[in-house]
Design a protein around this motif. Structure first.
Motif, PDB file in Angstrom:
ATOM      1  N   VAL A   1      11.038  58.544  29.227  1.00 46.48           N
ATOM      2  CA  VAL A   1      10.059  59.557  28.833  1.00 46.48           C
ATOM      3  C   VAL A   1       8.747  58.831  28.629  1.00 46.48           C
ATOM      4  O   VAL A   1       8.675  57.925  27.814  1.00 46.48           O
ATOM      5  CB  VAL A   1      10.489  60.230  27.524  1.00 46.48           C
ATOM      6  CG1 VAL A   1       9.448  61.230  27.074  1.00 46.48           C
ATOM      7  CG2 VAL A   1      11.832  60.901  27.701  1.00 46.48           C
ATOM      8  N   PRO A   2       7.689  59.169  29.371  1.00 50.00           N
ATOM      9  CA  PRO A   2       6.440  58.459  29.169  1.00 50.00           C
ATOM     10  C   PRO A   2       6.004  58.618  27.717  1.00 50.00           C
ATOM     11  O   PRO A   2       6.236  59.656  27.115  1.00 50.00           O
ATOM     12  CB  PRO A   2       5.457  59.176  30.107  1.00 50.00           C
ATOM     13  CG  PRO A   2       6.273  60.074  30.961  1.00 50.00           C
ATOM     14  CD  PRO A   2       7.587  60.276  30.289  1.00 50.00           C
ATOM     15  N   GLY A   3       5.417  57.597  27.193  1.00 45.11           N
ATOM     16  CA  GLY A   3       4.852  57.725  25.859  1.00 45.11           C
ATOM     17  C   GLY A   3       5.791  57.324  24.756  1.00 45.11           C
ATOM     18  O   GLY A   3       5.549  57.640  23.615  1.00 45.11           O
TER      19      GLY A   3
ATOM     20  N   ASP B   1      20.862  51.708  34.752  1.00 44.61           N
ATOM     21  CA  ASP B   1      20.628  53.166  34.836  1.00 44.61           C
ATOM     22  C   ASP B   1      19.183  53.523  35.212  1.00 44.61           C
ATOM     23  O   ASP B   1      18.811  54.688  35.205  1.00 44.61           O
ATOM     24  CB  ASP B   1      21.096  53.894  33.567  1.00 44.61           C
ATOM     25  CG  ASP B   1      20.221  53.604  32.346  1.00 44.61           C
ATOM     26  OD1 ASP B   1      19.098  53.093  32.525  1.00 44.61           O
ATOM     27  OD2 ASP B   1      20.669  53.900  31.220  1.00 44.61           O
ATOM     28  N   GLY B   2      18.398  52.518  35.552  1.00 42.59           N
ATOM     29  CA  GLY B   2      17.060  52.811  36.070  1.00 42.59           C
ATOM     30  C   GLY B   2      15.978  52.913  35.009  1.00 42.59           C
ATOM     31  O   GLY B   2      14.817  53.141  35.326  1.00 42.59           O
ATOM     32  N   GLY B   3      16.344  52.740  33.731  1.00 41.45           N
ATOM     33  CA  GLY B   3      15.315  52.727  32.680  1.00 41.45           C
ATOM     34  C   GLY B   3      14.352  51.567  32.885  1.00 41.45           C
ATOM     35  O   GLY B   3      13.163  51.666  32.583  1.00 41.45           O
TER      36      GLY B   3
ATOM     37  N   ILE C   1      11.171  50.067  23.440  1.00 40.41           N
ATOM     38  CA  ILE C   1      12.083  50.407  22.343  1.00 40.41           C
ATOM     39  C   ILE C   1      12.938  51.597  22.745  1.00 40.41           C
ATOM     40  O   ILE C   1      14.139  51.648  22.509  1.00 40.41           O
ATOM     41  CB  ILE C   1      11.297  50.735  21.045  1.00 40.41           C
ATOM     42  CG1 ILE C   1      10.556  49.497  20.561  1.00 40.41           C
ATOM     43  CG2 ILE C   1      12.219  51.258  19.959  1.00 40.41           C
ATOM     44  CD1 ILE C   1       9.772  49.717  19.269  1.00 40.41           C
ATOM     45  N   SER C   2      12.283  52.537  23.422  1.00 43.25           N
ATOM     46  CA  SER C   2      13.009  53.724  23.857  1.00 43.25           C
ATOM     47  C   SER C   2      14.030  53.367  24.940  1.00 43.25           C
ATOM     48  O   SER C   2      15.156  53.867  24.955  1.00 43.25           O
ATOM     49  CB  SER C   2      11.986  54.732  24.360  1.00 43.25           C
ATOM     50  OG  SER C   2      12.562  55.642  25.199  1.00 43.25           O
ATOM     51  N   VAL C   3      13.631  52.464  25.828  1.00 44.56           N
ATOM     52  CA  VAL C   3      14.529  52.064  26.917  1.00 44.56           C
ATOM     53  C   VAL C   3      15.768  51.363  26.341  1.00 44.56           C
ATOM     54  O   VAL C   3      16.878  51.508  26.857  1.00 44.56           O
ATOM     55  CB  VAL C   3      13.770  51.127  27.890  1.00 44.56           C
ATOM     56  CG1 VAL C   3      14.715  50.503  28.887  1.00 44.56           C
ATOM     57  CG2 VAL C   3      12.677  51.897  28.609  1.00 44.56           C
ATOM     58  N   LEU C   4      15.590  50.639  25.243  1.00 45.58           N
ATOM     59  CA  LEU C   4      16.701  49.896  24.636  1.00 45.58           C
ATOM     60  C   LEU C   4      17.415  50.719  23.552  1.00 45.58           C
ATOM     61  O   LEU C   4      18.196  50.173  22.776  1.00 45.58           O
ATOM     62  CB  LEU C   4      16.181  48.599  24.007  1.00 45.58           C
ATOM     63  CG  LEU C   4      15.572  47.600  24.989  1.00 45.58           C
ATOM     64  CD1 LEU C   4      15.023  46.398  24.245  1.00 45.58           C
ATOM     65  CD2 LEU C   4      16.594  47.160  26.022  1.00 45.58           C
TER      66      LEU C   4
END
Ligand SMILES: Cc1ncc(COP(=O)(O)O)c(C=O)c1O
Length: 510
Positions: free
Chosen positions: A104-106, A41-43, A14-17
Motif C-alpha cells: 500500500v503506498p504510503g 510475495d512481491g512486497g 515496516i509495512s512490507v515486514l
C-alpha cells in the motif's frame, strides 16, 4: 519518508515486514524470514533498494548486528546484493508486468486489513476494534428461513442496488430518525467499506484532492488512495473538525473533489461533532461547492448522550428546503457492522437519486449486488436496531472503564480521554514514537497500530488506537505485555535520538 538515524528512509519497509518480530527464535532469523517472505510475495521486487543496516536497525528498534546478520543470510542465499557505495538491493531481473503486489503506498496503512486476512495467532492485535455479533441474529435467521425464503428463491437473486425490501427498510429507518429518505435514495453495499470504495470510484480521478480529518480512518484513506487521491488534512478539536482549518482546506488550490468526515464518533479520535459545528461544516461545503461524505458507521455505538445531533445530510436538506441559497451535496454512509454484526457485511449509501443510480452501476460492476440472504436478515434486524444499540451502550461504557483501569494500572504515564463513542480509545504515549513502540510491542506479543498510519498529515506519531473490545481476561495479559514493551522502549530511548548509551547509536533491543 522519515529520518532514521540521520538517513532518509522510506517507512513503507515496516509495512512490507509486517509482523516480522512475532513468534520465537533469534531476531536475525525472524527478520531474514520476513525479508524472504516479502521477496517471495512481491512486497519487495528485484532492484528494490533496502535501507542501510543502521537505518533499518533504527526503524525496527533492534541492534545493527541483527540486521547485518539477516542481510548476510539473504546475500548468501542470493536474494540480496550489496555493493560498496550503492547499498543493498533485492537481487534478480526486473519482473515483467503482472499482478500488482500487496504494497500500500504510503506506509503501514494496510496493516489493519492484512491482519484480517492473516488472522491473529498468538499476537494480541490492535488492528481491529470489533465486537461479536448481537444474539438477535439467530432469531432473525430463523424468521428468514421460515417466512422469507420462498419469495427470495422465486426471484433470480441479482439486485445490484440492494434487496428492495432492505432499501425500503433503510429509508424508513433514516426517515424515522429525522432524515427523510426515499428507497431510491438508498444503495445497499457490502459494508460501509464498499460504500467508500464506490464513492471514491465515482467522485475521484487520479490526482484529485480529498479533504480528510487528521487523524482519519486508514481503511478509507486506502480506498481513496487506490482511486488516485491526494489528501489535504484538517485537524480536529473537541467539537469535531476545526471550521477555520476546514474553510482553508476547502478554499485551497486545487479545489478538492471531496471531503470525508466522521461526525458521529470519529475513528480513531472518538469525538462527537457538535450540532453547531455540523451546521458550520455543511455551510462551508456549500459555499465551496465541495461534496461531503459523512461516514456515520459508528453511530450505533455510544458512550455519551443517548441521542446524537442530526447527520450532516439533514442540515443540507434544511438549506435546500429554504431555497434561499445553494445547499451542500452530502453523501451519507452507514452500516450495521458496529450495531449488529460485521459479518453481515451490510452497509449503505444515502444520497440523491441520480448519485445512487450511478453508484449502483459501479456496484453492479464490482459484484452484481450483495447476497440477498444477508440483506433479508438485515430487514428483520433493522426494527430491533435501536434496542440492540441501547444495550450495547451499557456494554461500551463498561468496556471503556475496564480499559481505563488497565491503562492506569500498567502504563499510568499514557494519556487518554474517554471517547464520546466508537470502539477504541486514542492514547498518547508521552515523548515516544508509536512506530518504534509498535516494533518493541510486537516482540512482546502485541500488534500496535501507530497513529502515524492514520494521519496523512504526519501528526500523531506518538498516538496509538487501543480497542476497548478486548475481553476482561485478555486485558490483564495485555496490560502486562504493554508495560513490558513500554519499559523496554524507555530503557533504550526514543527512535532516532541518542539512547542512554549516547552518541546517536541505533537503539538496541534484542
Ligand atoms: C470509520 C469506518 N468506516 C468504515 C468502516 C468499514 O465498515 P464496514 O464493516 O461497514 O465495511 C470502518 C470499519 O471499522 C470504519 O471504522
Amino acid at each position: 519518508l522519515s529520518r532514521a538515524n540521520g538517513e532518509q528512509v522510506d517507512r513503507s519497509i515496516i509495512s512490507v515486514l509486517d509482523g516480522w518480530a512475532a513468534g520465537t527464535g533469534p531476531m536475525y532469523a525472524k527478520l531474514a524470514t520476513a525479508l524472504r517472505r516479502a521477496i517471495a510475495d512481491g512486497g519487495l521486487r528485484p532492484g528494490d533498494p533496502l535501507p542501510s543496516e543502521r537505518a533499518l536497525a533504527a526503524l525496527l528498534v533492534i541492534s545493527r548486528v541483527t540486521v547485518v546478520a539477516a542481510y548476510r543470510d539473504l546475500r548468501d542465499a542470493g536474494l540480496l546484493i550489496s555493493r560498496q557505495g550503492s547499498g543493498t538491493v533485492v537481487a534478480g531481473a526486473t519482473p515483467t508486468k503482472g499482478a500488482r503486489d500487496g504494497r500500500v503506498p504510503g506506509g503501514q496503512a494496510g496493516t489493519i486489513f492484512r491482519r484480517l486476512i492473516r488472522g491473529g495467532g498468538e499476537v494480541i492485535s490492535f488492528a481491529s476494534a470489533i465486537d461479536g455479533g448481537a444474539p438477535e441474529v439467530a432469531g432473525a435467521l430463523a424468521d428468514v428461513t421460515r417466512h422469507d425464503l420462498p419469495e427470495l428463491l422465486a426471484g433470480g437473486g441479482y439486485q445490484p442496488a440492494g434487496l428492495p425490501a432492505l432499501r425500503d427498510a433503510i429509508a424508513s429507518y433514516l426517515t424515522g430518525h429525522g432524515l427523510p429518505t426515499e428507497p431510491a435514495e438508498v444503495l445497499v453495499t457490502t459494508g460501509a467499506h464498499q460504500a467508500l470504495v464506490l464513492i471514491g470510484q465515482l467522485y475521484l480521478r487520479p490526482g484529485d484532492t480529498v479533504v480528510v480529518e487528521s487523524p482519519s480512518w486508514p481503511g478509507c484513506l486506502d480506498a481513496f488512495r487506490d482511486a488516485g487521491a491526494r489528501f489535504r488534512p484538517v485537524p480536529l478539536d473537541d467539537e469535531g473538525v476545526r471550521p477555520d482549518a476546514l474553510a482553508e482546506a476547502l478554499a485551497g488550490d486545487p479545489p478538492p473533489a471531496l471531503a470525508y468526515l466522521m461526525p458521529t464518533y470519529h475513528n480513531p479520535g472518538g469525538v462527537l461533532m457538535s450540532e453547531i459545528r455540523r451546521r458550520q461544516v455543511v455551510e462551508l461545503a456549500a459555499r465551496h461547492r465541495v461534496p461531503l461524505v459523512e461516514d456515520n458507521m459508528y453511530q450505533f455505538t455510544g458512550n455519551g448522550p443517548d441521542s446524537v445531533p442530526p447527520p450532516l445530510a439533514v442540515h443540507a436538506l434544511v438549506t435546500a428546503r429554504r431555497g434561499t441559497r445553494a445547499a451542500a451535496e452530502v453523501v451519507s454512509v452507514g452500516s450495521l457492522s458496529k450495531g449488529i454484526w460485521g459479518g453481515l457485511r451490510v452497509g449503505w449509501v444515502r444520497a440523491g437519486g441520480s448519485v445512487i443510480e450511478r453508484l449502483a452501476r459501479r456496484k453492479a460492476l464490482a459484484d452484481l449486488g450483495g447476497p440477498l440472504l444477508d440483506q433479508a436478515l438485515a430487514v428483520r434486524l433493522l426494527p430491533l436496531l435501536d434496542g440492540i444499540v441501547a444495550g450495547r451502550r451499557v456494554d461500551f461504557r463498561a468496556q471503556v472503564r475496564r480499559t481505563g483501569r488497565m491503562l492506569a494500572e500498567w502504563v499510568p504515564e499514557w494519556r487518554w480521554r474517554a471517547p464520546a463513542g466508537g470502539t477504541a480509545v486514542w492514547v498518547e504515549l508521552p515523548e515516544a514514537d508509536a512506530a518504534a513502540y509498535a516494533q518493541v510491542a510486537l516482540r512482546h506479543g502485541v500488534e500496535v497500530i501507530p497513529g502515524a498510519t492514520m494521519d496523512v498529515a504526519g501528526r500523531h506519531d506518538g498516538f496509538v488506537r487501543l480497542p476497548v473490545t478486548f475481553p476482561a481476561e485478555v486485558l490483564d495479559e495485555l496490560g502486562g505485555r504493554l508495560a513490558a514493551a513500554w519499559a523496554d522502549l524507555r530503557r533504550h530511548g526514543p527512535i532516532g535520538t541518542p539512547g542512554p548509551t549516547g552518541a546517536g547509536q541505533p537503539t538496541t533491543v534484542v
